[in-house]
Design an enzyme around this catalytic site. Structure first.
Site, PDB file in Angstrom:
ATOM      1  N   ARG A  10       0.818  -1.221   0.000  1.00 34.64           N
ATOM      2  CA  ARG A  10       0.000   0.000   0.000  1.00 34.64           C
ATOM      3  C   ARG A  10       0.847   1.264   0.000  1.00 34.64           C
ATOM      4  O   ARG A  10       0.329   2.366  -0.151  1.00 34.64           O
ATOM      5  CB  ARG A  10      -0.938   0.000   1.199  1.00 34.64           C
ATOM      6  CG  ARG A  10      -1.938  -1.160   1.139  1.00 34.64           C
ATOM      7  CD  ARG A  10      -2.948  -1.099   2.225  1.00 34.64           C
ATOM      8  NE  ARG A  10      -3.760   0.112   2.045  1.00 34.64           N
ATOM      9  CZ  ARG A  10      -4.612   0.572   2.930  1.00 34.64           C
ATOM     10  NH1 ARG A  10      -4.771  -0.054   4.070  1.00 34.64           N
ATOM     11  NH2 ARG A  10      -5.311   1.661   2.702  1.00 34.64           N
ATOM     12  N   CYS A  11       2.151   1.118   0.169  1.00 31.60           N
ATOM     13  CA  CYS A  11       3.072   2.256   0.239  1.00 31.60           C
ATOM     14  C   CYS A  11       3.691   2.520  -1.128  1.00 31.60           C
ATOM     15  O   CYS A  11       4.305   1.623  -1.717  1.00 31.60           O
ATOM     16  CB  CYS A  11       4.161   1.948   1.269  1.00 31.60           C
ATOM     17  SG  CYS A  11       5.520   3.138   1.286  1.00 31.60           S
TER      18      CYS A  11
END
Length: 117
Positions: A10-11
């Site tokens: 998600r980063c």
């Protein structure tokens, strides 16, 4: 610790670092550390490979840091910060690449290129 990228899909920086490694022909095992948290021993080893104190890989601007009532100058020992990271992997800086006995934080992603030389 074996060669790997400690990754959070998600980063954006983590995704960019993974792509950068792949573009240089480096395929590493991907450890999604939020799903597979590191042990305390692994966290200590990562810090040693990075040449940093555990507090230096804590995401102090993460909301969880404040929610837990943590402060950077709370007097915690290295062992206590390792305990925090082991209990709350979301607080660990990301991504971290371990490659050939060395490690680098992919912020910015180009930092990991030093491991390839």
């Amino acid at each position: 610790m074996k060669d790997a990228i400690l990754h959070n899909p998600r980063c954006s920086k983590s995704r960019e670092t993974l792509k950068l490694l792949q573009s240089h022909g480096v395929e590493l095992p991907v450890i999604e550390y939020l799903q597979q948290p590191l042990s305390k021993a692994e966290l200590r080893e990562v810090c040693k490979l990075l040449g940093v104190k555990p507090l230096q890989i804590v995401r102090t601007k993460e909301a969880l840091f404040d929610e837990l009532g943590l402060t950077q100058d709370n007097g915690y020992s290295d062992a206590q910060w390792i305990d925090v990271l082991a209990s709350h992997p979301k607080l660990m800086e990301r991504p971290i690449v371990v490659y050939r006995g060395r490690a680098a934080i992919g912020r910015p992603p180009e930092n990991v290129l030093s491991l390839l030389a």
